[in-house]
Write an enzyme that holds these catalytic residues in place. Structure first.
Site, PDB file in Angstrom:
ATOM      1  N   ASP A  21      42.561  31.425  44.763  1.00 38.99           N
ATOM      2  CA  ASP A  21      41.188  31.101  44.378  1.00 38.99           C
ATOM      3  C   ASP A  21      40.183  31.591  45.418  1.00 38.99           C
ATOM      4  O   ASP A  21      40.443  31.548  46.617  1.00 38.99           O
ATOM      5  CB  ASP A  21      41.062  29.579  44.212  1.00 38.99           C
ATOM      6  N   GLY A  24      35.841  35.803  43.811  1.00 44.00           N
ATOM      7  CA  GLY A  24      34.457  36.055  43.421  1.00 44.00           C
ATOM      8  C   GLY A  24      33.458  35.498  44.410  1.00 44.00           C
ATOM      9  O   GLY A  24      32.484  36.171  44.785  1.00 44.00           O
ATOM     10  N   ARG A  25      33.681  34.259  44.861  1.00 43.09           N
ATOM     11  CA  ARG A  25      32.763  33.640  45.819  1.00 43.09           C
ATOM     12  C   ARG A  25      32.781  34.362  47.162  1.00 43.09           C
ATOM     13  O   ARG A  25      31.748  34.498  47.826  1.00 43.09           O
ATOM     14  CB  ARG A  25      33.128  32.164  45.991  1.00 43.09           C
ATOM     15  N   ARG A  34      31.673  40.859  42.366  1.00 40.64           N
ATOM     16  CA  ARG A  34      32.870  40.025  42.300  1.00 40.64           C
ATOM     17  C   ARG A  34      34.139  40.875  42.251  1.00 40.64           C
ATOM     18  O   ARG A  34      35.194  40.466  42.739  1.00 40.64           O
ATOM     19  CB  ARG A  34      32.802  39.108  41.078  1.00 40.64           C
ATOM     20  N   SER A  66      44.342  32.786  34.378  1.00 38.10           N
ATOM     21  CA  SER A  66      44.592  31.613  33.547  1.00 38.10           C
ATOM     22  C   SER A  66      44.157  31.852  32.108  1.00 38.10           C
ATOM     23  O   SER A  66      43.389  32.783  31.814  1.00 38.10           O
ATOM     24  CB  SER A  66      43.853  30.394  34.109  1.00 38.10           C
ATOM     25  N   ASN A  69      40.503  31.911  31.902  1.00 39.97           N
ATOM     26  CA  ASN A  69      39.770  33.035  32.494  1.00 39.97           C
ATOM     27  C   ASN A  69      39.258  34.030  31.461  1.00 39.97           C
ATOM     28  O   ASN A  69      38.391  34.861  31.771  1.00 39.97           O
ATOM     29  CB  ASN A  69      40.646  33.781  33.508  1.00 39.97           C
ATOM     30  N   TRP A  70      39.770  33.961  30.234  1.00 39.32           N
ATOM     31  CA  TRP A  70      39.252  34.834  29.178  1.00 39.32           C
ATOM     32  C   TRP A  70      37.780  34.541  28.899  1.00 39.32           C
ATOM     33  O   TRP A  70      37.077  35.372  28.312  1.00 39.32           O
ATOM     34  CB  TRP A  70      40.065  34.659  27.898  1.00 39.32           C
TER      35      TRP A  70
END
Length: 255
Positions: A21, A24-25, A34, A66, A69-70
């Protein structure tokens, strides 16, 4: 190597599961797209594979994409798909050379046919490798996993192949993703988020959880060693008392 006969070392996990995780951040904090974070995330994943090979960890499961995530922006999803195809073109051969077996769990039917073909080829190419089993969760969700397992058993009952009273935890577990592997001993999530986000809900019932503020692109051997040191200091109970654990021996970990 028979998976169910992997020696147990109470201070070293056999199987690590990671939610990668923060890509992007990490990029946004640097005023970059991103997609830049996702590229850096691939490098972090390869570093993690290297570390597991070096330490003798036999199984690594990475949450790559995941089922939720789509719902991300279309351009980001498209980039991830294109990057995956390029990765399979370059990275799989290297993983194969190093003795890594590559697997995929999740719902493949939503992916482009070309990407599914790359997945299948990667699995076939690396099927006999035994140094490390690398499972990539793509279009995967824990609730979806449980639902599909329950549906398969319901179909067996409807067809007369199974009686309802024959269904137990073991039988349901046999229809889950990673059914032939020991459950993860350790779960890691990066980026400071403290939740499991629908990842391996069934499989991590007794898994040791470890969270770090480090963003995934910056995840490295130093951070992973910190996680392993913490793991080695823990006593895994599996619902037992101290006396029961002592009588069974600390290394007696359920398969």
């Amino acid at each position: 190597m028979q998976i169910n006969t992997i020696p147990v070392n109470p201070t070293l996990p056999r199987h690590i599961a990671i939610i990668m995780d923060g890509n992007g951040r990490w990029a946004e904090r640097r005023s970059r797209p991103r997609t830049t974070g996702h590229r850096a995330g691939v490098k972090a994943a390869m570093r993690t594979v290297d570390f597991c090979l070096e330490k003798g960890i036999k199984m690594l499961t990475l949450f790559a994409f995941s089922s939720e995530n789509w719902n991300r922006p279309a351009d980001e999803v498209n980039f991830l798909m294109e990057m995956s195809i390029k990765l399979f073109g370059r990275g799989i051969e290297e993983l194969h050379r190093r003795g890594v077996q590559v697997r995929f769990i999740g719902e493949r039917k939503r992916f482009d046919i070309a990407l599914v073909e790359h997945m299948t080829k990667a699995e076939h190419l690396t099927a006999n490798n035994q140094r490390l089993i690398l499972s990539l969760a793509v279009s995967y969700g824990g609730r979806q996993d449980i639902t599909m397992a329950a549906r398969a058993l319901a179909q067996d009952v409807a067809a007369g192949r199974l009686k309802p009273e024959q269904i137990d935890e073991d039988l349901l577990g046999q229809h889950m993703a990673l059914a032939d592997l020991p459950p993860p001993d350790m779960f890691i999530r990066t980026s400071g988020v403290i939740r499991i986000s629908n990842f391996l809900l069934w499989q991590i019932a007794y898994t040791e959880l470890w969270f770090t503020d480090v963003m995934w692109p910056e995840f490295n051997s130093t951070v992973l060693q910190q996680a392993l040191d913490d793991y080695a200091s823990r006593e895994r109970r599996f619902g037992l008392t101290n006396a029961q654990i002592a009588s069974r021996g600390k290394g007696s970990i359920p398969a």
